[in-house]
Design an enzyme around this catalytic site. Structure first.
Site, mmCIF file in Angstrom:
data_model
loop_
_atom_site.group_PDB
_atom_site.id
_atom_site.type_symbol
_atom_site.label_atom_id
_atom_site.label_comp_id
_atom_site.label_asym_id
_atom_site.label_seq_id
_atom_site.Cartn_x
_atom_site.Cartn_y
_atom_site.Cartn_z
ATOM 1 N N HIS A 83 0.857 -1.256 0.003
ATOM 2 C CA HIS A 83 -0.013 -0.124 -0.038
ATOM 3 C C HIS A 83 0.844 1.159 -0.042
ATOM 4 O O HIS A 83 1.745 1.222 0.652
ATOM 5 C CB HIS A 83 -0.646 0.076 1.418
ATOM 6 N N ASP A 162 -14.807 2.513 6.801
ATOM 7 C CA ASP A 162 -13.856 3.371 6.374
ATOM 8 C C ASP A 162 -14.447 4.440 5.271
ATOM 9 O O ASP A 162 -14.238 5.509 5.375
ATOM 10 C CB ASP A 162 -12.654 2.653 5.915
ATOM 11 N N ARG A 169 -14.526 12.441 7.733
ATOM 12 C CA ARG A 169 -13.320 13.170 7.964
ATOM 13 C C ARG A 169 -13.033 14.230 7.156
ATOM 14 O O ARG A 169 -12.558 15.417 7.361
ATOM 15 C CB ARG A 169 -12.276 12.209 8.174
ATOM 16 N N SER A 184 -7.332 3.727 9.067
ATOM 17 C CA SER A 184 -8.104 3.380 7.647
ATOM 18 C C SER A 184 -7.397 2.776 6.879
ATOM 19 O O SER A 184 -7.911 1.963 6.276
ATOM 20 C CB SER A 184 -8.420 5.112 7.145
ATOM 21 N N LYS A 188 -8.424 -1.753 5.796
ATOM 22 C CA LYS A 188 -8.650 -2.200 4.661
ATOM 23 C C LYS A 188 -7.533 -3.306 4.248
ATOM 24 O O LYS A 188 -8.205 -4.415 3.483
ATOM 25 C CB LYS A 188 -8.391 -1.050 3.541
HETATM 26 N N1 URA Z 1 -5.128 6.755 2.927
HETATM 27 C C1 URA Z 1 -6.247 6.113 3.497
HETATM 28 O O1 URA Z 1 -6.549 5.072 3.164
HETATM 29 N N2 URA Z 1 -6.802 6.506 4.495
HETATM 30 C C2 URA Z 1 -6.416 7.717 5.252
HETATM 31 O O2 URA Z 1 -7.007 8.214 6.090
HETATM 32 C C3 URA Z 1 -5.463 8.490 4.826
HETATM 33 C C4 URA Z 1 -4.793 8.006 3.535
#
Ligand code: URA
Ligand code: CA
Length: 427
Positions: A83, A162, A169, A184, A188
């Site tokens: 990621h 999320d 947010r 977050s 995932k």
């Molecule tokens: N990327 C994400 O997936 N979540 C965040 O909160 C910030 C960057």
């Protein structure tokens, strides 16, 4: 424990720690629509100012990860994922996935679309005609089993918490909270079924994290948390002061990834891809000669297989922008700077990115740099080419780029990788 959101908001407001059950209650009730946005917004702001301790962050992560469906890929062995926190010209996924798969690593990756000045892997792959990123769970599993590598868009049912929290947010100025970012991202990755995760934490003008200290804090938090919940996690802190790749724009980036997979192309993209791939293989306990796999085009072949497995046709991949214009160097010297944020914005403005989630994107537009930062430049040589589908947008891009591409007297070089943070470093 209290089952009233207001009590939990008050508890966090006063700086007290929340129990696992209290965090689960907040997340689950919010996803079910039983807690209104205004209470969740107040809670997020309390978290923003009071923070979460590592245990609370892990509990938030797991509550979010299990707020919807999750993938159990355990029957396929040790599953890898990567990621990136988001950057410009950040095309590593397209290089790393086939490279790691060519070495025997198993990868199941769910990717996102681009937003704002940062690109998204799904948009890039969709610039390959026919490439299907909307896989069903059955297709996703089948491909892990048969090919050992798959990349698809996030399904609707994965980590609904999320999606809801991120949107909230975004409009309550609570995105830039380290525990909320960590939860977050990691929720995932965990829901996606990965056993080993390599995080590319970008730092610099074109990144979310602007300074090395906050990048390091986020990286350490995510590695620690992964460990806490039984995943192997490594974080690589990498530079995003300037675009990673020579290419920024969807199709341009796919073409550049293909160059790197043929053993050529952007040096910085190649270097970071090799580091990320190395760290993924380390987590999977696989020993492989990565440079050789690149050089002998084994990773390239896997990329071709991946594309055709997902319905794409690489032979159709050609840039079709109506306008192509070179920017020539106005003086001789060294290529010393190119602001990643500015280039990301310029490329987005050309139509390669989205200003809001609902925008559609243009796969053919973007900016290609002919030189790497640090290279010697001769007056009059092409420094960059702009690809556009609109004359006004082309001219705006050229005007802005002329301010952004800086030639100086002395070469200045920045490392690609600043730090690698592994599980064992934090024990
Ligand atoms: N990327 C994400 O997936 N979540 C965040 O909160 C910030 C960057
Ligand atoms: Ca597993």
């Amino acid at each position: 424990m209290s089952r009233r959101a207001v009590d939990l908001i008050a508890k966090k407001k006063e700086g007290l720690s929340l129990q696992k059950e209290e965090i689960e209650f907040l997340v689950n009730s919010y996803v079910k629509g039983q807690i209104p946005d205004y209470q969740m917004a107040a809670f997020l702001m309390a978290v923003y100012f009071r923070g979460l301790n590592p245990e609370e962050t892990a509990n938030l992560t797991m509550s979010m990860a299990y707020s919807g469906e999750t993938f159990d890929l355990s029957e396929f062995g040790f599953i890898l994922d990567k990621h990136s926190t988001g950057g410009v010209g950040d095309t590593t996924t397209l290089v790393v996935l086939p490279l790691v798969a060519a070495c025997g690593g198993k990868i199941a990756k769910l990717s996102g679309r681009g937003l704002g000045h940062t690109g998204g892997t799904i948009d890039k792959l969709e610039s390959i005609s026919g490439f299907n990123t909307e896989l069903s769970e059955t297709q996703f599993f089948k491909q892990v089993k048969e090919l050992g590598v798959v990349v698809a868009g996030q399904t609707k049912n994965l980590v609904p918490a999320d999606k809801l929290l991120y949107a909230l947010r975004d409009v309550t100025a609570t995105v830039d909270s380290l525990p909320l970012i960590a939860a977050s991202i990691m929720s995932k990755k965990i829901a996606g079924g990965a056993d080993g995760i390599v995080l590319d934490v970008k730092v610099g003008r074109g990144a979310f994290m602007k300074d090395i200290e906050s990048a390091r804090d986020l990286a350490r938090l995510m590695v620690k948390m992964g460990n806490h919940v039984g995943r192997k996690v490594t974080a690589v802190i990498s530079d995003m002061e300037t675009p990673l790749s020579l290419a920024s724009g969807n199709k341009l980036e796919v073409l550049e990834a293909l160059e790197v997979l043929k053993g050529k192309g952007s040096k910085r993209l190649r270097e970071l891809s090799l580091v990320l791939a190395q760290e993924m293989l380390y987590l999977a306990e696989i020993d492989a000669p990565l440079e050789k796999v690149l050089q002998e085009k084994e990773a390239y072949k896997v990329f071709e297989e991946l594309v055709s497995y997902q319905g794409g046709d690489l032979s159709q991949l050609k840039l079709e922008a109506a306008y192509q214009k070179d920017i020539l160097a106005l003086e001789s010297g060294y290529f010393v700077d190119a602001d990643a944020l500015q280039i990301g914005e310029i490329v987005c403005e050309l139509g390669a990115g989205r200003k809001v989630k609902e925008d559609s994107i243009d796969p053919d537009v973007g900016v290609y740099l002919h030189r790497e930062i640090g290279d010697k430049i001769q007056k009059g040589e092409p420094l960059a080419t702009v690809y556009a589908n609109d004359k006004d947008l082309l001219n705006n891009a050229i005007e802005r780029l002329q301010q952004v591409l800086i030639i100086g007297d002395k070469p200045s070089l920045r490392p690609v990788v600043y730090e690698i943070i592994r599980d064992e470093d934090l024990l």
